[in-house]
Write a protein that holds these residues in place. Structure first.
Motif, PDB file in Angstrom:
ATOM      1  N   ASN A 661       0.894  -1.265  -0.056  1.00 13.62           N
ATOM      2  CA  ASN A 661      -0.086  -0.048  -0.218  1.00 13.62           C
ATOM      3  C   ASN A 661       0.815   1.300  -0.007  1.00 13.62           C
ATOM      4  OD1 ASN A 661      -1.556  -1.965   2.055  1.00 13.62           O
ATOM      5  ND2 ASN A 661      -3.154  -1.235   0.860  1.00 13.62           N
ATOM      6  N   PRO A 662       0.569   2.358  -0.548  1.00 13.98           N
ATOM      7  CA  PRO A 662       1.072   3.488  -0.096  1.00 13.98           C
ATOM      8  C   PRO A 662       1.422   3.845   1.170  1.00 13.98           C
ATOM      9  CG  PRO A 662      -0.821   3.906  -1.584  1.00 13.98           C
ATOM     10  CD  PRO A 662      -1.207   2.523  -1.105  1.00 13.98           C
ATOM     11  N   THR A 663       2.330   4.420   1.715  1.00 16.20           N
ATOM     12  CA  THR A 663       2.788   4.514   2.972  1.00 16.20           C
ATOM     13  C   THR A 663       3.344   6.119   3.322  1.00 16.20           C
ATOM     14  OG1 THR A 663       5.299   3.967   2.668  1.00 16.20           O
ATOM     15  CG2 THR A 663       3.534   2.392   3.241  1.00 16.20           C
ATOM     16  N   ILE A 664       3.361   6.611   4.472  1.00 19.21           N
ATOM     17  CA  ILE A 664       3.672   7.627   5.035  1.00 19.21           C
ATOM     18  C   ILE A 664       4.703   7.486   6.267  1.00 19.21           C
ATOM     19  CG2 ILE A 664       1.706   8.886   4.211  1.00 19.21           C
ATOM     20  CD1 ILE A 664       0.728   8.918   7.166  1.00 19.21           C
ATOM     21  N   LYS A 665       5.408   8.639   6.769  1.00 19.27           N
ATOM     22  CA  LYS A 665       6.451   8.300   7.704  1.00 19.27           C
ATOM     23  C   LYS A 665       5.697   9.223   8.862  1.00 19.27           C
ATOM     24  CE  LYS A 665       9.878   6.732   7.864  1.00 19.27           C
ATOM     25  NZ  LYS A 665      10.505   5.236   8.479  1.00 19.27           N
ATOM     26  N   VAL A 666       5.534   8.824  10.169  1.00 16.79           N
ATOM     27  CA  VAL A 666       5.577   9.562  10.991  1.00 16.79           C
ATOM     28  C   VAL A 666       6.599   9.376  12.060  1.00 16.79           C
ATOM     29  CG1 VAL A 666       3.787  10.254  12.998  1.00 16.79           C
ATOM     30  CG2 VAL A 666       3.072   9.458  10.718  1.00 16.79           C
ATOM     31  N   GLY A 667       7.325  10.483  12.140  1.00 12.57           N
ATOM     32  CA  GLY A 667       8.756  10.280  12.996  1.00 12.57           C
ATOM     33  C   GLY A 667       9.568   8.918  12.496  1.00 12.57           C
ATOM     34  N   THR A 668       9.893   8.000  13.233  1.00 14.01           N
ATOM     35  CA  THR A 668      10.486   6.953  12.675  1.00 14.01           C
ATOM     36  C   THR A 668       9.539   5.822  12.314  1.00 14.01           C
ATOM     37  OG1 THR A 668      10.791   6.084  14.889  1.00 14.01           O
ATOM     38  CG2 THR A 668      12.370   7.603  14.053  1.00 14.01           C
ATOM     39  N   ASN A 669       8.382   6.046  12.244  1.00 16.73           N
ATOM     40  CA  ASN A 669       7.485   4.908  12.181  1.00 16.73           C
ATOM     41  C   ASN A 669       7.066   5.098  10.826  1.00 16.73           C
ATOM     42  OD1 ASN A 669       7.276   3.536  14.826  1.00 16.73           O
ATOM     43  ND2 ASN A 669       6.681   5.986  15.413  1.00 16.73           N
ATOM     44  N   THR A 670       6.392   3.920  10.340  1.00 14.08           N
ATOM     45  CA  THR A 670       5.910   3.642   8.914  1.00 14.08           C
ATOM     46  C   THR A 670       4.413   3.207   8.916  1.00 14.08           C
ATOM     47  OG1 THR A 670       7.993   3.426   7.646  1.00 14.08           O
ATOM     48  CG2 THR A 670       6.001   2.937   6.686  1.00 14.08           C
ATOM     49  N   PHE A 671       3.591   4.075   8.187  1.00 15.98           N
ATOM     50  CA  PHE A 671       2.111   3.718   8.114  1.00 15.98           C
ATOM     51  C   PHE A 671       1.731   3.407   6.912  1.00 15.98           C
ATOM     52  CE2 PHE A 671       2.796   5.500  12.362  1.00 15.98           C
ATOM     53  CZ  PHE A 671       1.954   5.129  13.135  1.00 15.98           C
ATOM     54  N   ALA A 672       0.771   2.405   6.697  1.00 21.85           N
ATOM     55  CA  ALA A 672       0.179   2.198   5.246  1.00 21.85           C
ATOM     56  C   ALA A 672      -1.414   2.701   5.250  1.00 21.85           C
ATOM     57  CB  ALA A 672       0.277   0.993   4.999  1.00 21.85           C
ATOM     58  N   GLN A 673      -1.619   3.052   4.255  1.00 19.60           N
ATOM     59  CA  GLN A 673      -3.174   3.363   3.896  1.00 19.60           C
ATOM     60  C   GLN A 673      -3.751   2.255   3.545  1.00 19.60           C
ATOM     61  OE1 GLN A 673      -3.961   5.572   0.119  1.00 19.60           O
ATOM     62  NE2 GLN A 673      -5.348   7.282   1.506  1.00 19.60           N
ATOM     63  N   ILE A 674      -4.702   2.112   4.516  1.00 14.89           N
ATOM     64  CA  ILE A 674      -5.691   0.841   4.145  1.00 14.89           C
ATOM     65  C   ILE A 674      -7.129   0.951   3.547  1.00 14.89           C
ATOM     66  CG2 ILE A 674      -4.585   0.085   6.177  1.00 14.89           C
ATOM     67  CD1 ILE A 674      -7.483   0.555   7.831  1.00 14.89           C
ATOM     68  N   ASN A 675      -7.473   2.178   2.937  1.00 14.20           N
ATOM     69  CA  ASN A 675      -8.574   2.406   2.301  1.00 14.20           C
ATOM     70  C   ASN A 675      -8.651   1.421   0.964  1.00 14.20           C
ATOM     71  OD1 ASN A 675     -10.907   3.924   1.721  1.00 14.20           O
ATOM     72  ND2 ASN A 675      -9.690   4.771  -0.018  1.00 14.20           N
ATOM     73  N   GLY A 676      -9.669   0.702   0.828  1.00 16.81           N
ATOM     74  CA  GLY A 676     -10.012  -0.334  -0.155  1.00 16.81           C
ATOM     75  C   GLY A 676      -9.517  -1.771   0.139  1.00 16.81           C
ATOM     76  N   GLU A 677      -8.911  -1.686   1.207  1.00 12.01           N
ATOM     77  CA  GLU A 677      -8.454  -3.128   1.765  1.00 12.01           C
ATOM     78  C   GLU A 677      -9.543  -3.941   2.283  1.00 12.01           C
ATOM     79  OE1 GLU A 677      -5.194  -4.520   1.087  1.00 12.01           O
ATOM     80  OE2 GLU A 677      -5.262  -2.911   0.035  1.00 12.01           O
ATOM     81  N   PRO A 678      -9.425  -5.315   2.104  1.00 16.29           N
ATOM     82  CA  PRO A 678     -10.395  -6.254   2.511  1.00 16.29           C
ATOM     83  C   PRO A 678     -10.598  -6.351   4.213  1.00 16.29           C
ATOM     84  CG  PRO A 678      -8.657  -7.780   1.981  1.00 16.29           C
ATOM     85  CD  PRO A 678      -8.270  -6.030   1.271  1.00 16.29           C
ATOM     86  N   LEU A 679     -11.537  -6.611   4.815  1.00 13.07           N
ATOM     87  CA  LEU A 679     -11.418  -6.948   6.196  1.00 13.07           C
ATOM     88  C   LEU A 679     -10.650  -7.870   6.274  1.00 13.07           C
ATOM     89  CD1 LEU A 679     -15.333  -6.643   6.779  1.00 13.07           C
ATOM     90  CD2 LEU A 679     -13.496  -4.975   7.641  1.00 13.07           C
ATOM     91  N   PRO A 680      -9.704  -7.929   7.589  1.00  8.89           N
ATOM     92  CA  PRO A 680      -8.674  -9.058   8.101  1.00  8.89           C
ATOM     93  C   PRO A 680      -9.635 -10.241   8.347  1.00  8.89           C
ATOM     94  CG  PRO A 680      -9.200  -7.422   9.863  1.00  8.89           C
ATOM     95  CD  PRO A 680      -9.583  -6.683   8.757  1.00  8.89           C
TER      96      PRO A 680
END
Length: 788
Positions: A661-680
């Motif tokens: 997925n597209p990711t962003i950085k918040v400080g040293t942490n990496t986050f992925a956009q979950i829009n459109g992803e299936p339910l786990p």
């Protein structure tokens, strides 16, 4: 922008010599004792306490299945909602290899069950909707109802089902009749109840890893026509079979290496029921039960997943390398009782159900799934983790009062009220508390006090406008209140308080639930139906984060509006039953779980999730001695919220998995956009096939061969898409070869569960690339007996 994420015991002969005979509910010929019933299912009891109705059969066709999905007994073909039934006999066959309630997963269209917290915390998903949170205070959108008593706490949901008559899975919101936290549906277990005739049954098995299962029930009259009883019991055992191969130093005194260190369990359960009918109009059913469980919490296999692949074939199932957590012990005890009273007023029956449940125990685990010394960074051991959850005390009281019309009239109705009160004290311990080194911190734990009260009024009415058309509508208004208090904070070793978050959080909500359905009898063998329903899951508080000195997280109520339509048919002289439904639903303010910027588990709302799909079941008996069953579910689900990002797999600041997925950085942490992803944990498809062939013998008995096979499609275990944390094509097969005596009272068979020893990925710990596997192959001997 919102940033979030996520025991040798009884000899086998002891089980086999107990040839106490089976209840009337098991007299129906089975299409597949080794698998989910493709023929008749025993009926559960009606509103009450008058005992279970038996399912009708005919010699060459399929029998009728009676369910209580609408709180009254009715043919499954005339219930205007998507419901499946599994006979108790078939569930016991699934569990012959030592399985627990997870054995239902994939055997019912649309139902998936998994756990990463051992046998005391199963998580249920219906039509893809569930909750991946492993917090002891977590709520789920799938309710478990045993003998008309809702089991809300996650530990109570693990109560074993034994001497059961029938299991029903109701798909879609069930809020009108069963209350809040049923946005996905319910699983309803009805045990065999006391009768006025002597009845007894027993099923025993012995297999690989010294796995023993013994499930039995016996009962009958004490005073003719006035008082009867039934005593039921379950014993399950497996030896420890997983080796701990770590040979280094442990910081908490764990003795290693150790052969056969973990993986076993002992399950002991008993239930006593008394049915009194002092006068014709009044019936009183009293039930009491006790559970004593000692086993192993879930085993994580660190680094079983390699970057870029979800292939776990190289990881040995039977060994781990744990440096801590004393080989993952897990122990729980629980007790419960209920009073089910029904009084017949001719036109209607008043029913009161009063119940109390209590539990306590703990579960401890090496949460990093491996020895830190085996994973150094710059020569330093990397990745220590262990934790323990203690349910100190749980008290759940429920009271339902219901008035329901009697008879098969054009107009049927019911209304009532419901009270719920649950209170528990729960502790969470982290690694430093257990250490024997200078780094020990005896204050590295928290205590939480949780209170959940709920009040509801409900009603339902059904009117048969024409012989072919029946309309049904139901509604409920529920107030749900929750409060969590932090009684003890996680302090420094010197006792300094460092927690700065909230210590007392309350949430409350009042919500309506409703459903409207129509049933149309197109022909005597074909019924069409449509249904729309709304339900809600109450607000939730996540207090466990306080053990990491992080503030509580909360989620507001989620609501689900679901539409479905389908048909129910019995064809070719009742030799084929074919039912199917299509559905779509939208969950607004869906509650999800992930991680925050500090790596702590959090709870949050996303805007919505949408899903659509279908379920179909076919039971076919082309000739008297041959039966087939096929179940299919298809599902497409999507999380819809462009603002929500999930923290991804990272260790020491390094992303260790392949994020797609597209990711962003918040400080040293990496986050992925979950829009459109299936339910786990929402498989895109699931196929279940069962078959049985009986060969009559010259002595009047019969030999049989039965088999079952299940395969599931693409399944994502986390909120974001990766190459590693997925499964596609997970499958298992079972087989049974046996002999049934001429009087149909005794059966002996060879069985195999997971006969190909398939190693399926069932869960993950992201930052450690750790895997959770399914149960291993178990081959053994089973025996059952029953009264005629």
């Amino acid at each position: 922008m919102i940033v979030f994420a996520s025991r040798r015991a009884l000899l086998a002969s002891a089980a086999l010599v107990f040839a106490v005979p089976a209840a009337a509910q098991d007299t129906t010929p089975s299409a597949n004792p080794a698998a989910a019933a493709p023929t008749t299912a025993a009926a559960s009891s009606d509103q009450g306490v008058t005992g279970a109705a038996t399912a009708s059969t005919d010699e060459n066709g399929l029998g009728d299945i009676v369910v209580t999905a609408e709180r009254r007994s009715e043919s499954i073909q005339r219930v205007p909602l998507s419901v499946s039934a599994v006979r108790g006999e078939d569930l016991r066959s699934f569990q012959a290899g030592g399985d627990d309630i997870l054995a239902l997963s994939g055997r019912v269209p649309g139902l998936y069950v998994e756990t990463t917290t051992g046998r005391i915390f199963p998580r249920f998903y219906i039509r893809g909707l569930g909750n991946i949170d492993f917090y002891l205070g977590a709520s789920q959108p799938v309710s478990i109802v045993q003998d008309d008593v809702v089991l809300e706490h996650v530990v109570l949901k693990s109560n074993p089902v034994f001497d059961v008559a029938q299991t029903e899975v109701l798909r879609g919101p069930q809020g009108s009749l069963f209350g809040r936290n049923t946005t996905a549906g319910i699983i309803k277990f009805d045990t065999i109840r006391p009768s006025e005739e002597f009845q007894a049954r027993a099923a025993g098995s012995y297999g690989s890893f010294d796995t023993v299962t013994f499930d039995a029930g016996v009962g009958g009259p004490i005073i003719a026509d006035k008082l009867s009883f039934r005593v039921s019991g379950l014993y399950q055992h497996r030896d420890d079979w997983v080796d701990n191969v770590f040979a280094g130093t442990s910081a908490d005194g764990t003795v290693t290496p150790k052969k056969n260190a973990m993986g076993g369990f002992d399950e002991r359960d008993v239930r006593l029921q008394l049915l009194a009918t002092p006068v014709d109009r009044l019936s009183i059913l009293l039930s009491g039960r006790a559970r004593d469980y000692d086993g192993t919490s879930t085993l994580f296999h660190r680094a079983a997943l390699k970057k870029g692949s979800n292939d776990v074939s190289a990881e040995p199932r039977g060994q781990v390398a744990y440096d801590e957590a004393q080989n993952n012990p897990q122990r729980y005890k629980s007790y419960g009782g209920s009073a089910h009273i029904a009084y017949d007023l001719d036109l209607a029956t008043i029913t009161s159900i009063t119940a109390y449940e209590t539990a306590h125990g703990y579960s401890r685990g090496d949460t990093d799934g491996g020895a830190a010394a085996n994973f150094p960074v710059n020569g330093v051991p990397n990745g220590f983790g262990e934790s323990q959850g203690n349910l100190r005390d749980l008290d759940q009281w429920t009271q339902e009062l219901r008035v329901a019309s009697n008879g098969d009239t054009d107009f049927k109705w019911q209304f009532g009220g419901f009270l719920f009160d649950s209170r528990d004290t729960t502790d969470f311990y982290q690694r430093a508390y257990f250490l024997t080194t200078a780094a020990r911190n005896p204050n590295n734990w928290v205590r939480l006090r949780n209170v959940n009260t709920s009040y509801a009024v409900f009603g339902q009415a059904s009117y048969r406008f024409t012989p072919a058309l029946t309309l049904t509508a139901g509604g409920r208004v529920t107030e749900d209140d929750k409060r969590t208090r932090l009684i003890k904070t996680a302090d420094t070793a010197a006792g300094a308080i460092t927690y700065r978050g909230r210590t007392d959080v309350s949430l409350s909500d009042t919500q309506p639930s409703w459903d409207v359905s129509a049933l149309y009898e197109a022909t005597p063998s074909l019924n069409l139906y449509a249904r729309v329903a709304r339900g809600f899951r109450g607000p939730t508080i996540q207090g466990r984060s306080a053990v990491f000195n992080s503030d509580f997280t909360t989620a507001e109520s989620e609501t689900n509006v679901s539409w479905e339509a389908g048909f129910k048919s019995q064809l070719f002289d009742n030799t084929l039953r074919f039912n199917a439904s299509a559905f779509t639903y939208t969950v607004k303010d869906i509650q999800l779980n992930g991680n925050d910027v500090n790596g702590n588990g959090v709870l949050f709302n996303a805007d919505k999730a949408r899903a659509y799909g279908l379920e179909a079941e076919a039971d076919w008996r082309p000739i008297p001695n041959l039966a087939f069953g096929v179940g299919l579910s298809l599902l497409h689900s999507e999380i819809k919220d462009p603002r929500v990002f999930a923290q991804v797999c990272a260790l020491n600041g390094v992303v260790v998995c392949t994020v797609e997925n597209p990711t962003i950085k918040v400080g040293t942490n990496t986050f992925a956009q979950i829009n459109g992803e299936p339910l786990p944990n929402a498989p895109e498809y699931n196929v279940d096939v069962t078959a049985r062939y009986d060969q009559p013998l010259g002595n009047g008995g019969k030999a049989f061969v039965a088999g079952d096979f299940n395969i599931q499609g693409y399944t994502q275990f986390v909120l974001y898409r990766t190459k590693e944390f997925t499964a596609n094509g997970n499958h298992e097969a079972g087989v049974k070869l046996g002999y049934v005596t001429p009087d149909d009272r005794f059966e002996i068979a060879l069985f195999g569960r997971n006969i190909t020893n398939q190693k399926n990925l069932k869960g993950v710990i992201e930052n450690y690339m750790a895997a959770v596997f399914n149960e291993p192959r178990v081959i053994g001997l089973s025996f059952s007996a029953r009264t005629r």
